[in-house]
Structure formats: structure tokens, C-alpha cells
Design an enzyme around this catalytic site. Structure first.
Site, PDB file in Angstrom:
ATOM      1  N   ASP A   1       1.134  -9.171   2.502  1.00  0.00           N
ATOM      2  CA  ASP A   1      -0.125  -9.057   3.223  1.00  0.00           C
ATOM      3  C   ASP A   1      -1.089  -9.941   2.449  1.00  0.00           C
ATOM      4  OD1 ASP A   1      -2.611  -8.479   4.232  1.00  0.00           O
ATOM      5  OD2 ASP A   1      -2.442  -6.309   4.068  1.00  0.00           O
TER       6      ASP A   1
ATOM      7  N   GLU B   1       0.832  -1.211   0.000  1.00  0.00           N
ATOM      8  CA  GLU B   1       0.000   0.000   0.000  1.00  0.00           C
ATOM      9  C   GLU B   1       0.866   1.260   0.000  1.00  0.00           C
ATOM     10  OE1 GLU B   1      -3.396   0.429   2.507  1.00  0.00           O
ATOM     11  OE2 GLU B   1      -3.908  -1.691   2.448  1.00  0.00           O
TER      12      GLU B   1
ATOM     13  N   ASN C   1      -3.961 -10.951   3.396  1.00  0.00           N
ATOM     14  CA  ASN C   1      -5.349 -10.758   3.795  1.00  0.00           C
ATOM     15  C   ASN C   1      -5.982 -12.106   4.163  1.00  0.00           C
ATOM     16  OD1 ASN C   1      -6.392  -8.046   3.976  1.00  0.00           O
ATOM     17  ND2 ASN C   1      -5.880  -7.827   1.801  1.00  0.00           N
TER      18      ASN C   1
END
Length: 641
Positions: free
Chosen positions: A525, A373, A527
Site C-alpha cells: 500500500d 495494517e 498510499n
């Protein structure tokens, strides 16, 4: 001497320059002009003379700009390159006269002065001409491109301006909305035709004490007021902003980055930036920090820095994996009012979080940093220059059609970058032949196929070799998978694409380069919590045909299931941690560092922050944590082969 001869002699001798006042930096010069290098030799600028900045780039627009300051009037004219000089000079004259009427007495002061000196009406007196470096007037029939190329002095009435063509220029300069003690303040600056720049920082006490912003401990009580302030125009720190009321500016630094100390608490900051090239010095641009420097309590990540105070030994690598919360997802009413409603809006703002991120990340002294991100502006304006000063270079892979993505930084004294193998997961899934069996299975359900092919997720892959031992090569993968809680089936396919991609790279390096020891480090990541399909596929090497994640969307996106496997040998750092993501509605492990246990072993796992620190301000992010995720920091050591 006859009168006609005297006039002829005087016409070729440049008149002395009259310096009435010290000219202030013009906002027009900083914002209107963006010069680049001229292809022809430039005349040497005349010293101690006010300047006119001319931007004329042959390969670009048909227009050129002419900007200068006349009696505190900022003039910036856009003229066609092929227009005759005479028309441009007439336009300059008419613009001055027109603007002086609008401004009134203040602007007419100089015109009246000219009128008094000559006894003539100022409309007849205000002569505008362009002379070359020898004092001879340039032919009025010349085109602007030709005339200003060789012109060196612009005469406006009795005042002269040295012509600077394509001078180094500050295009944009701004500071964050706030500054925090002990956190680096990095200016956001861009140049045109500048090879270097000089920076000077000042601090000053605000004349009005009511402007002092509360410390971060007190801000939370005024969240509604700050939320309203957050929605106001954020361009207050631009170079066009008026200088704040300060009795005295004290010079404090000449470095590009400034780290406020306790002595700056409650003070304002000012930055002067002067662009330079080998042949010219541009106009100094200024910007101000209009909110006084604020104090803050100790940051929990500073405790972690005690484990990373020194860089690693030659046989080790310090790896950081960190989802830093892109401004794209934090800067919205939904984020402020719902997702992170417990976090004051000014604390959620990237200008505040950026300073904490820079302080935290640089304190880890890492050899490899994998960020998820990562916003485009943050990467280019802050992360790259800050980490470069720490000896790290950066690579970025943006998500498909998104202004954020994954970034890898590496220590150049330890690692040599070889090549990148980034892919957009949805594109590789559709076009790469090695995924035929995945496409065949997914095609059984149109809804699932559509969801997978519309995702923007990428995997950033970079191959490095150790400088001290080039036989050691590392394949670093960095990704952030689709976030939806009912999309385990999508993440399974995405993970399969990634693992197969890495398998193929290992095979290529073995067959083409004779390298059979390409070590994989996979930061991500996912998720996905431990036990979910994506995690199981990475950590165990396989997932069953009837794994629960295939049913995560119910019958509407069920493809019938599929067994998937890979040959990578990956172990996980931080195998016993309870969470890496902590928000009001969710706490769990989503972030991982996987390493190739054939070649690497864990030397150190930097302890995560104490739970009491995490919940001190309810959840993440907060006044002392810049992201809703925690950074994973681990030292990996090469095994003896």
C-alpha cells in the site's frame, strides 16, 4: 481393640470422600491460576475428588497461589513460597470462616453440617490439613514450596481436595461479540502448561426472544443505539460471565473453529475448552456468545472465490495483497464519527470484521498472502491459527513502536522459508551507508529530515525457495508507506530505501549463493496513486530531480530535489483498475502487486468486486466488506528459463 490403638490406625487410613454435589467450574480456577510445569515429580491426582489448584513456579514470582471451591465459595490465596505451611493452612481456615460470615446462610450450611456431626462449635471443628499421597500429614514447619510440592490431599473439615500442582490451565477464553452465518468463529484462547485442548461447541435458543439481534441488513437503522452499545464494556464474553438463560444446549461441534450455519440463526453459542497435558487434565473453561448468531446477505467476495476454488498448479503462485484496516485505526471516535461515519459501529468493530476477513482470505486458497495494517491480537489469535489449519505459516513485522504491521503467510507445501531481511525505513535511512546520498540531500531541509526520521514505516522482506524446484527463489517484500496526503516527498525517500534494499539483497544472493535469478514480488500500500513519485519510481525504475512530489509540502520541506533510480525489473498487476480504496472522501488506487517480469508472468487476475456491490452500503468498510481496501489476488506463473 484399645481406643488409643484404634485411633492410631484410623489416623493413617484416608477417610472416604463425601461427594455431596457436582462441582461447577470455578471462575477462580480459570482466571487466578496459570500453572506451569513443575521440576519435581507430581503425585497422581486422586480420582473422583474435588480439586485444589496450586501454582508454584520456582523460577518466577516469590508468591504462589492456592485456589479451590468450598460450598460455592471461590477461594484464591496468594502466599509466599517460603512461608511455613502452618500459616498458610491457618489462613485458608480464617478465609473460609470470614467469607462464610459475609455470604451468610448459604455458606454456613456446610459449617452447620460439620457442627451437627461433631457436636462442637464450627470454629473449633473446621480443621485444615495437608497430607501427602500416603495419607500422612505434611510437617507444618515446611515451606509452602516444599509442602505443596509433595502434598496430594488438602483436608478442609470433612471434605478432601486432590492437589493439582501446575495443572494445565486456560488463562483467557473469549468469543467475538457477534457471529455471522457462514463465517468462521475463532475463540481467543491462551493457555499455561497445556499441550493440547478439547473443544466442544453448543447452541441454544435464548429464553428471552427480545435478546435476538437484528440481521446485518437492519442494523444500519439503529446506528446511534449500536454506537452507544459499542462503548460499553467489551469483556462480556469472558469466562467469568454468567451463563445466559437457555433452556437447552445442543452439542454441535468438537472442532476449535465453528462455522455457524442457517440452523444457528438466532441461537446463542457456548464453548467448553478443556486444557490437557501428558500427565493431567485441567479445569474446563466456558465462554458464551451473548448476541445470537445473525444472518447476512451474500458477500461480494464470495463471487471472487469462484476463481480461486482450487489451489494453483506447481508452476504457479497465487499472491494476495490486502490492507485489512487495523483495529487501531477503526476503533476510535474519530473513525466512527468522521472517517467511517456511514458504517454502523458494530459493523466497524473488529469482532465482526474479523470473521469476514477470515472467510474472505481463506477462500482465496493463496500461496502467498501479504497483509498490511495487521493488528497484533488479530495476527496471533485469529490469522495464525486459522491459516495454519489451511497449510500456511505466518511472519509478522510490526511498525516501529506500533501494535500493527505487515504480515506474510506462505503455503508450506509449496514454499520453504529461508530468511527475513526486515528493516525500519527511518532507521536504515539514518544508519546504512548506502543511503548517504539520500541523507545528504534531505539534510538540506531540517523539517523534511525530521519528518522522515520520525516515521514508523517498515518493509517486511522474506526469501523463499520452491520445494519442488529449489533453484527458484523468491524475495517477497511487503510495506505500507506514510499516509499523509502532502507527504509525497517522504514516500519517495521511503520507496528509494526499499528498492535499494531489494537491489542489495539480489546482489548478495548472486555473490554469496550463486543465485542470479532471485525473483522479486513486491506487495504494498504505497498510499500513492499511479503517476505519483513513489509509484513511478517502482514501476519505471527512476524519478526525476524536479518531480512534483518533491514539492508536496511546499518550501517548508523542500530539499532541492533529487534524481533516484534502481535496477529492479518490475511490472504491475491490475494495471487498469479504477480503485482499490473506496471511502466517502476518496476513491483511488493505492494498493499494488509488482512482480519481477524477468522470471514471472501474470496467469490470472481475479476480478475486483462490481462497483454496485462496493457502493451498496455507501462505501468501504460495510456489512459485506471488512476493510476500506479491496484485496488484490493474482496468479503468477514462472517463465521458462
Amino acid at each position: 481393640m484399645p481406643g488409643f490403638l484404634k485411633r492410631a490406625v484410623l489416623s493413617i487410613i484416608p477417610r472416604p470422600v463425601r461427594l455431596k454435589f457436582q462441582r461447577k467450574t470455578s471462575p477462580t480456577e480459570s482466571s487466578c491460576l496459570s500453572p506451569v510445569a513443575s521440576v519435581l515429580p507430581r503425585p497422581r491426582p486422586i480420582l473422583n475428588m474435588e480439586r485444589v489448584n496450586v501454582r508454584c513456579v520456582e523460577e518466577q514470582d516469590e508468591a504462589m497461589s492456592i485456589a479451590f471451591v468450598y460450598e460455592d465459595m471461590n477461594l484464591c490465596l496468594q502466599r509466599d513460597k517460603n512461608e511455613q505451611l502452618e500459616r498458610s493452612l491457618n489462613r485458608i481456615r480464617s478465609s473460609i470462616l470470614k467469607k462464610s460470615k459475609i455470604i451468610g446462610k448459604r455458606s454456613n450450611k456446610k459449617l452447620k453440617q460439620d457442627k451437627t456431626q461433631s457436636g462442637e462449635n464450627h470454629k473449633d471443628l473446621l480443621l485444615v490439613s495437608l497430607c501427602n499421597s500416603f495419607g500422612k500429614e505434611v510437617d507444618l514447619s515446611s515451606t509452602n514450596s516444599e509442602a505443596w510440592q509433595f502434598g496430594s490431599v488438602l483436608n478442609v473439615g470433612s471434605f478432601k481436595y486432590s492437589v493439582h500442582r501446575n495443572s494445565p490451565t486456560v488463562r483467557n477464553l473469549s468469543l467475538p461479540r457477534c457471529a455471522v452465518i457462514s463465517c468462521p468463529v475463532f475463540p481467543r484462547v491462551s493457555f499455561e502448561f497445556a499441550e493440547d485442548a478439547e473443544y466442544v461447541w453448543y447452541r441454544g435458543c435464548p429464553a428471552d426472544p427480545s435478546t435476538i439481534v437484528k440481521s446485518t441488513e437492519e442494523v444500519e437503522d439503529d446506528s446511534q443505539v449500536l454506537k452507544k452499545k459499542r462503548r460499553e464494556d467489551t469483556s462480556e464474553n469472558s469466562t467469568n460471565a454468567n451463563e445466559p438463560s437457555v433452556s437447552h444446549w445442543e452439542k454441535v461441534s468438537t472442532e476449535k473453529v465453528y462455522v455457524p450455519s442457517k440452523m444457528d440463526d438466532g441461537f446463542l453459542l457456548k464453548l467448553d475448552c478443556t486444557p490437557k497435558s501428558s500427565s493431567d487434565i485441567g479445569v474446563t473453561a466456558k465462554c458464551f456468545l451473548k448476541n445470537p448468531v445473525r444472518s447476512a446477505s451474500t458477500f461480494p467476495f464470495e463471487k471472487r472465490h469462484s476463481f480461486t476454488a482450487k489451489v494453483t498448479q506447481p508452476n504457479s503462485l497465487r499472491v494476495v495483497s490486502y490492507n485489512i484496516l487495523a483495529d487501531l485505526y477503526a476503533d476510535s471516535d474519530f473513525a466512527r464519527d468522521v472517517l467511517f461515519s456511514y458504517c454502523p459501529p458494530d459493523i466497524l468493530h473488529i469482532d465482526y470484521r474479523e470473521q469476514l476477513l477470515l472467510k474472505e482470505i481463506t477462500g482465496y486458497n493463496a500461496d502467498l498472502i501479504c497483509l498490511q495494517e495487521t493488528g497484533k491480537r488479530l495476527f496471533e489469535n485469529s490469522l495464525v491459527p486459522t491459516l495454519k489449519s489451511q497449510g500456511l505459516e505466518g511472519l509478522i513485522c510490526y511498525k516501529h513502536l506500533q501494535p500493527e504491521g505487515e504480515a506474510i503467510f506462505y503455503r508450506t507445501s509449496k514454499l520453504r522459508f529461508i530468511e527475513s531481511h526486515d528493516i525500519v525505513l527511518s532507521e536504515a535511512f539514518q544508519a546504512d551507508g548506502q543511503y548517504d546520498y539520500l541523507r545528504k540531500a534531505v539534510s538540506n531541509n531540517e523539517g523534511m529530515l525530521k519528518r522522515i526520521t520520525s516515521r514508523s514505516s517498515v518493509v517486511q522482506v522474506a526469501v523463499f525457495e520452491e520445494i519442488a524446484n529449489p533453484s527458484r527463489k523468491i524475495c517477497v517484500a511487503n510495506t505500507h508507506l506514510y499516509f499523509h496526503p502532502r507527504a509525497g516527498h517522504v514516500r519517495l525517500i521511503q520507496t528509494a530505501v526499499i528498492t535499494h534494499h531489494l537491489e542489495r539483497l539480489k546482489k548478495i544472493y548472486k555473490e554469496q549463493n550463486g543465485c542470479d535469478n532471485l525473483a522479486v514480488i513486491f506487495c504494498c500500500d504505497l498510499n500513492s496513486t499511479p503517476g505519483a513519485g513513489a509509484f513511478e519510481l517502482v514501476s519505471t525504475g527512476s524519478v526525476a530531480k524536479y518531480a512534483a512530489d518533491w514539492y508536496s509540502r511546499g518550501k517548508e520541506e523542500f530539499c532541492g530535489g533529487l534524481a533516484i533510480s534502481h535496477s529492479l525489473k518490475l511490472n504491475r498487476c491490475y494495471s487498469s483498475t479504477k480503485y482499490t480504496n473506496y471511502v466517502s472522501g476518496f476513491q483511488g488506487v493505492l494498493d499494488y502487486i509488482f512482480y519481477d517480469h524477468q522470471y514471472l508472468d501474470v496467469e490470472q487476475e481475479v476480478p475486483l468486486p462490481e462497483h454496485a456491490d462496493v457502493i451498496q452500503h455507501t462505501a468501504l468498510p460495510s456489512q459485506v466488506f471488512p476493510s476500506d481496501h479491496l484485496a488484490l489476488v493474482s496468479d503468477l506463473k514462472w517463465k521458462e528459463q
